[in-house]
Write a protein that holds these residues in place. Structure first.
Motif, mmCIF file in Angstrom:
data_model
loop_
_atom_site.group_PDB
_atom_site.id
_atom_site.type_symbol
_atom_site.label_atom_id
_atom_site.label_comp_id
_atom_site.label_asym_id
_atom_site.label_seq_id
_atom_site.Cartn_x
_atom_site.Cartn_y
_atom_site.Cartn_z
ATOM 1 N N ALA A 1 -8.378 5.539 -1.501
ATOM 2 C CA ALA A 1 -9.796 5.795 -1.215
ATOM 3 C C ALA A 1 -10.038 7.217 -0.710
ATOM 4 C CB ALA A 1 -10.319 4.786 -0.196
ATOM 5 N N GLU A 2 -9.076 7.787 0.023
ATOM 6 C CA GLU A 2 -9.260 9.120 0.590
ATOM 7 C C GLU A 2 -8.706 10.249 -0.277
ATOM 8 O OE1 GLU A 2 -7.655 7.922 4.323
ATOM 9 O OE2 GLU A 2 -9.398 6.600 4.285
ATOM 10 N N ASP A 3 -7.764 9.938 -1.146
ATOM 11 C CA ASP A 3 -7.164 10.963 -2.001
ATOM 12 C C ASP A 3 -7.014 10.406 -3.413
ATOM 13 O OD1 ASP A 3 -5.667 12.905 -3.284
ATOM 14 O OD2 ASP A 3 -4.195 13.131 -1.664
ATOM 15 N N GLN A 4 -7.920 10.778 -4.272
ATOM 16 C CA GLN A 4 -7.981 10.240 -5.631
ATOM 17 C C GLN A 4 -6.741 10.572 -6.471
ATOM 18 O OE1 GLN A 4 -10.769 8.273 -6.553
ATOM 19 N NE2 GLN A 4 -11.107 8.471 -4.345
ATOM 20 N N ARG A 5 -5.947 11.540 -6.014
ATOM 21 C CA ARG A 5 -4.731 11.905 -6.755
ATOM 22 C C ARG A 5 -3.582 10.930 -6.510
ATOM 23 N NH1 ARG A 5 -3.978 17.498 -4.039
ATOM 24 N NH2 ARG A 5 -4.599 16.119 -2.374
ATOM 25 N N VAL A 6 -3.728 10.112 -5.497
ATOM 26 C CA VAL A 6 -2.660 9.213 -5.078
ATOM 27 C C VAL A 6 -3.028 7.772 -5.428
ATOM 28 C CG1 VAL A 6 -1.428 8.319 -3.046
ATOM 29 C CG2 VAL A 6 -2.019 10.742 -3.179
ATOM 30 N N GLY B 1 0.792 -1.221 0.000
ATOM 31 C CA GLY B 1 0.000 0.000 0.000
ATOM 32 C C GLY B 1 0.823 1.269 0.000
ATOM 33 N N LEU B 2 2.094 1.155 -0.320
ATOM 34 C CA LEU B 2 2.941 2.350 -0.403
ATOM 35 C C LEU B 2 2.600 3.138 -1.664
ATOM 36 C CD1 LEU B 2 6.347 0.687 0.560
ATOM 37 C CD2 LEU B 2 4.944 2.159 2.015
ATOM 38 N N THR B 3 2.828 4.432 -1.621
ATOM 39 C CA THR B 3 2.642 5.273 -2.798
ATOM 40 C C THR B 3 3.922 5.240 -3.627
ATOM 41 O OG1 THR B 3 3.513 7.263 -1.754
ATOM 42 C CG2 THR B 3 1.135 6.841 -1.493
ATOM 43 N N HIS B 4 3.841 5.774 -4.860
ATOM 44 C CA HIS B 4 5.032 5.870 -5.706
ATOM 45 C C HIS B 4 6.118 6.677 -4.997
ATOM 46 C CE1 HIS B 4 2.014 5.465 -9.147
ATOM 47 N NE2 HIS B 4 2.629 4.312 -9.035
#
Length: 147
Positions: free
Chosen positions: A86-91, A50-53
């Motif tokens: 789910a909370e931040d569509q940009r991520v 579940g890490l971001t880029h």
């Protein structure tokens, strides 16, 4: 180099050993459908999915664009999926697939095999001594690159 043949200089030998080690690891990883830079991504995700880029780029000391390219390739190969947060569509967040989880023991075997092949014939004491030498070389180069 003082009379030492260039092909046998310590610097040249070290470079050749690094090249051969990298080539062997690449050969074994390629048989699993992986490229050399991809195992660190898997290690990070095996530790925490579940890490971001951006988080992956920071952990792996790489640029976000390099990570994005790597993730696209790994996603096409079926090792991971990217999902919008789910909370931040940009991520988007990165998750392993079953295939990405299942390959863990094979990747670990590659690293064990590469180490065994590389250090075959060295006694435990010699390995410990080599580790100390390599740590010293690393410290020297870190000092030299920091200024």
């Amino acid at each position: 180099m003082c009379g030492q043949h260039h092909d046998e200089s310590i610097d040249r030998l070290l470079a050749e050993v690094c090249h051969l080690h990298r080539s062997r690891a690449h050969q074994l990883l390629e048989a699993l459908g992986l490229y050399r830079g991809q195992p660190p991504v898997l290690f990070a995700l095996w530790e925490q999915e579940g890490l971001t880029h951006t988080e992956l780029a920071e952990r792996l000391h790489n640029t976000p664009s390099t990570i994005s390219k790597m993730l696209r390739r790994m996603e096409r190969a079926g090792f991971l999926v990217r999902r919008v947060d789910a909370e931040d569509q940009r991520v988007s967040r990165v998750y392993l697939t079953d295939k990405g989880r299942a390959i863990q023991s094979d990747v670990m075997d590659v690293f064990r095999r590469t180490e065994a092949e590389t250090f075959a014939g060295l006694a435990a004491e010699e390995r410990a001594q080599l580790r100390g030498f390599l740590q010293q070389l690393r410290a020297n180069l870190r000092r030299a690159t920091q200024g």
